[in-house]
Design an enzyme around this catalytic site. Structure first.
Site, mmCIF file in Angstrom:
data_model
loop_
_atom_site.group_PDB
_atom_site.id
_atom_site.type_symbol
_atom_site.label_atom_id
_atom_site.label_comp_id
_atom_site.label_asym_id
_atom_site.label_seq_id
_atom_site.Cartn_x
_atom_site.Cartn_y
_atom_site.Cartn_z
ATOM 1 N N GLY A 35 30.059 41.200 26.936
ATOM 2 C CA GLY A 35 28.788 40.684 27.467
ATOM 3 C C GLY A 35 28.731 40.941 28.969
ATOM 4 N N ASP A 50 29.601 45.680 26.260
ATOM 5 C CA ASP A 50 28.338 45.000 25.950
ATOM 6 C C ASP A 50 27.653 45.778 24.837
ATOM 7 O OD1 ASP A 50 26.516 42.920 27.918
ATOM 8 O OD2 ASP A 50 25.417 44.008 26.363
ATOM 9 N N TYR A 95 21.594 25.962 20.399
ATOM 10 C CA TYR A 95 22.516 26.468 21.422
ATOM 11 C C TYR A 95 23.554 25.394 21.776
ATOM 12 C CZ TYR A 95 23.790 28.099 26.192
ATOM 13 O OH TYR A 95 24.444 28.485 27.334
ATOM 14 N N ARG A 112 24.649 46.550 25.228
ATOM 15 C CA ARG A 112 23.876 47.498 26.037
ATOM 16 C C ARG A 112 24.767 48.673 26.419
ATOM 17 N NH1 ARG A 112 20.470 43.490 30.129
ATOM 18 N NH2 ARG A 112 21.315 41.599 29.233
ATOM 19 N N GLN A 126 23.829 38.165 32.874
ATOM 20 C CA GLN A 126 23.680 37.527 34.188
ATOM 21 C C GLN A 126 25.035 37.212 34.817
ATOM 22 O OE1 GLN A 126 21.950 33.593 34.332
ATOM 23 N NE2 GLN A 126 21.469 33.761 36.495
ATOM 24 N N LYS A 132 27.577 25.436 21.145
ATOM 25 C CA LYS A 132 28.541 25.290 22.242
ATOM 26 C C LYS A 132 29.519 24.144 21.948
ATOM 27 C CE LYS A 132 27.416 28.594 25.074
ATOM 28 N NZ LYS A 132 28.313 29.744 25.230
ATOM 29 N N ASP A 137 29.983 45.784 19.917
ATOM 30 C CA ASP A 137 29.326 44.629 19.308
ATOM 31 C C ASP A 137 30.412 43.617 18.944
ATOM 32 O OD1 ASP A 137 27.992 42.781 17.813
ATOM 33 O OD2 ASP A 137 27.061 44.221 16.432
HETATM 34 P P1 NAD Z 1 23.102 36.881 29.223
HETATM 35 O O1 NAD Z 1 22.147 36.716 28.104
HETATM 36 O O2 NAD Z 1 22.576 37.228 30.566
HETATM 37 O O3 NAD Z 1 24.199 37.975 28.852
HETATM 38 C C1 NAD Z 1 24.786 38.072 27.584
HETATM 39 C C2 NAD Z 1 25.186 39.503 27.374
HETATM 40 O O4 NAD Z 1 25.764 39.593 26.083
HETATM 41 C C3 NAD Z 1 24.009 40.482 27.408
HETATM 42 O O5 NAD Z 1 24.263 41.537 28.310
HETATM 43 C C4 NAD Z 1 23.912 40.986 25.976
HETATM 44 O O6 NAD Z 1 23.521 42.351 25.883
HETATM 45 C C5 NAD Z 1 25.340 40.801 25.497
HETATM 46 N N1 NAD Z 1 25.421 40.676 24.043
HETATM 47 C C6 NAD Z 1 24.548 40.058 23.206
HETATM 48 N N2 NAD Z 1 24.947 40.186 21.939
HETATM 49 C C7 NAD Z 1 26.093 40.892 21.954
HETATM 50 C C8 NAD Z 1 26.978 41.368 20.958
HETATM 51 N N3 NAD Z 1 26.728 41.133 19.655
HETATM 52 N N4 NAD Z 1 28.073 42.058 21.350
HETATM 53 C C9 NAD Z 1 28.315 42.321 22.650
HETATM 54 N N5 NAD Z 1 27.478 41.929 23.644
HETATM 55 C C10 NAD Z 1 26.390 41.224 23.301
HETATM 56 O O7 NAD Z 1 23.979 35.542 29.293
HETATM 57 P P2 NAD Z 1 24.705 34.921 30.564
HETATM 58 O O8 NAD Z 1 23.727 34.064 31.261
HETATM 59 O O9 NAD Z 1 25.439 35.960 31.317
HETATM 60 O O10 NAD Z 1 25.713 33.933 29.820
HETATM 61 C C11 NAD Z 1 27.044 34.285 29.520
HETATM 62 C C12 NAD Z 1 27.719 33.097 28.870
HETATM 63 O O11 NAD Z 1 27.658 31.967 29.747
HETATM 64 C C13 NAD Z 1 27.064 32.629 27.564
HETATM 65 O O12 NAD Z 1 28.047 32.148 26.696
HETATM 66 C C14 NAD Z 1 26.195 31.479 28.012
HETATM 67 O O13 NAD Z 1 25.963 30.570 26.967
HETATM 68 C C15 NAD Z 1 27.049 30.870 29.095
HETATM 69 N N6 NAD Z 1 26.262 30.079 30.032
HETATM 70 C C16 NAD Z 1 25.363 30.669 30.850
HETATM 71 C C17 NAD Z 1 24.614 29.888 31.732
HETATM 72 C C18 NAD Z 1 23.605 30.492 32.666
HETATM 73 O O14 NAD Z 1 22.883 29.751 33.340
HETATM 74 N N7 NAD Z 1 23.517 31.832 32.752
HETATM 75 C C19 NAD Z 1 24.807 28.499 31.769
HETATM 76 C C20 NAD Z 1 25.711 27.922 30.878
HETATM 77 C C21 NAD Z 1 26.467 28.728 30.036
HETATM 78 C C1 AKB Z 2 20.239 27.763 29.490
HETATM 79 O O1 AKB Z 2 19.310 27.290 30.163
HETATM 80 O O2 AKB Z 2 20.207 27.940 28.269
HETATM 81 C C2 AKB Z 2 21.529 28.090 30.209
HETATM 82 C C3 AKB Z 2 22.477 26.961 30.109
HETATM 83 C C4 AKB Z 2 22.330 25.794 30.998
HETATM 84 O O3 AKB Z 2 23.355 26.980 29.290
HETATM 85 N N1 AKB Z 2 21.222 28.448 31.561
#
Ligand code: NAD
Ligand code: AKB
Length: 320
Positions: free
Chosen positions: A10, A36, A144, A38, A14, A148, A54
């Site tokens: 992944g 990823d 979600y 992508r 972000q 988690k 994947d």
């Molecule tokens: P994101 O959606 O920006 O990135 C996820 C990435 O995973 C994407 O690039 C997507 O292409 C890739 N992906 C999706 N399906 C896939 C698959 N089957 N195989 C391989 N890659 C795949 O998410 P993020 O914000 O970077 O979050 C990363 C982790 O952090 C997640 O577990 C999310 O729940 C957790 N998280 C994020 C936030 C936040 O605010 N960004 C907050 C709390 C927790």
């Molecule tokens: C969302 O809003 O889903 C994420 C998170 C707090 O896990 N940024």
């Protein structure tokens, strides 16, 4: 000490982009394999190995782990809260099966460490709203959040039963300028900056008084690395750690942006994401992370806002 070889799954998301960059600084570009669904990422291009992968394809994942001599996995692939509510089964499937695939492989290949993030989304309407503690009532109302919370206990189980050194943080909403957010409820706090710079106004999908826990990405990356580098003896929580940074409302962040762009205006048009935000706490108590591995956030709202605007401004001027 054996040479570490890290796989980030992944990596184009972000968090993934900035975490991959940070890990490459620590372990060397060649020793951090970005992966990823992508095909490639502009910011990672040319900085180290990148494979299209994947996480749901366990066999291919296993082959990569063996072929690349991987010793640590950072699993970031997931479907976030807002997108998850649109397709609950898909969110459950990816968020659970992806994690189980990684945990099984980590166990079989005796990997050194695994990182998997949880979220403040584990908390639900019955959790304390303010300074929500590490251990409390947890009854999530989004798919979600349910995924988690279940994931946290799978991590705890693999640690307790098989000794897999898996570590986790319940991130708050993350704010960053390098890579766009991927379908969360806290995404407004990133969109508001790009809209302020591009259009001078923003239509917010949450009410102006909706306080949520948030964190600036440099703090989140540092928290992740500090947790992963902490001696195992310091880790008392094998589900997931609360970490706290900021807590603000759309009105507060709008006021802060107005200090830099006085003509900026925000209107409020709450949608389905309001109910998700209303189910989460407003702020988090992270005293256990502070005590166990010395966590301390650095960024407050004024400093984060100034940095976001200046970095997005720079990005904009490069694009013109
Ligand atoms: P994101 O959606 O920006 O990135 C996820 C990435 O995973 C994407 O690039 C997507 O292409 C890739 N992906 C999706 N399906 C896939 C698959 N089957 N195989 C391989 N890659 C795949 O998410 P993020 O914000 O970077 O979050 C990363 C982790 O952090 C997640 O577990 C999310 O729940 C957790 N998280 C994020 C936030 C936040 O605010 N960004 C907050 C709390 C927790
Ligand atoms: C969302 O809003 O889903 C994420 C998170 C707090 O896990 N940024």
């Amino acid at each position: 000490m054996a040479k570490e070889k890290v796989l980030v799954i992944g990596a184009s998301g972000q968090i993934g982009v900035e975490l991959t960059q940070a890990l490459r600084k620590i372990y060397g570009n060649a020793n951090v394999v970005a992966s990823d669904l992508r095909e490639q990422n502009e910011l990672l291009k040319g900085t180290g190995p990148y494979v299209s992968l994947d996480v749901m394809n366990k066999e291919m994942l296993h082959v990569q782990v063996i072929r690349q001599n991987i010793t640590q996995i950072y699993l970031l692939a997931a479907i976030l809260s807002a997108t998850g509510e649109k397709n609950p089964h898909l969110a459950w499937h990816l968020n659970m099966q992806g994690l189980l695939n990684v945990l099984d492989i980590a166990r079989e290949e005796k990997l050194q460490k695994v990182y998997w993030p949880s979220s403040i989304a584990v908390f639900g309407p019955t959790s304390p709203r303010k300074l929500c503690p590490q251990r409390t009532i947890i009854e999530p109302s989004t798919v979600y959040g349910i995924s988690k919370y279940a994931g946290e206990f799978w991590c705890n189980y693999f640690y307790g039963r098989y000794g897999v050194d898996v570590r986790s943080i319940r991130y708050p909403g993350l704010i960053s300028y390098k890579s766009s957010p991927g379908g969360g409820t806290t995404d407004y706090a990133v969109e508001i900056f790009t809209e302020a710079i591009e259009n001078g106004s923003y239509t917010c999908f949450l009410r102006e008084d909706t306080f949520l826990p948030m964190m600036y990405m440099p703090d989140a990356i540092r928290a992740t690395i500090e947790l992963m580098e902490a001696p195992a003896s310091k880790i008392s929580v094998r589900t997931s750690y609360n970490v706290s940074g900021l807590s603000f409302s759309p009105r507060e962040i709008s006021e802060e942006i107005k200090k830099h762009i006085p003509s900026f205006s925000t209107v409020y048009a709450p949608d389905y994401r309001q109910a998700i935000a209303d189910s989460w706490p407003q702020s988090i108590d992270d005293s256990v992370a502070r005590q166990d591995w010395g966590w301390q956030h650095e960024y407050d709202l004024p400093r984060m806002t100034a940095e976001m605007l200046s970095n997005l401004g720079k990005t904009d001027s490069l694009l013109v």
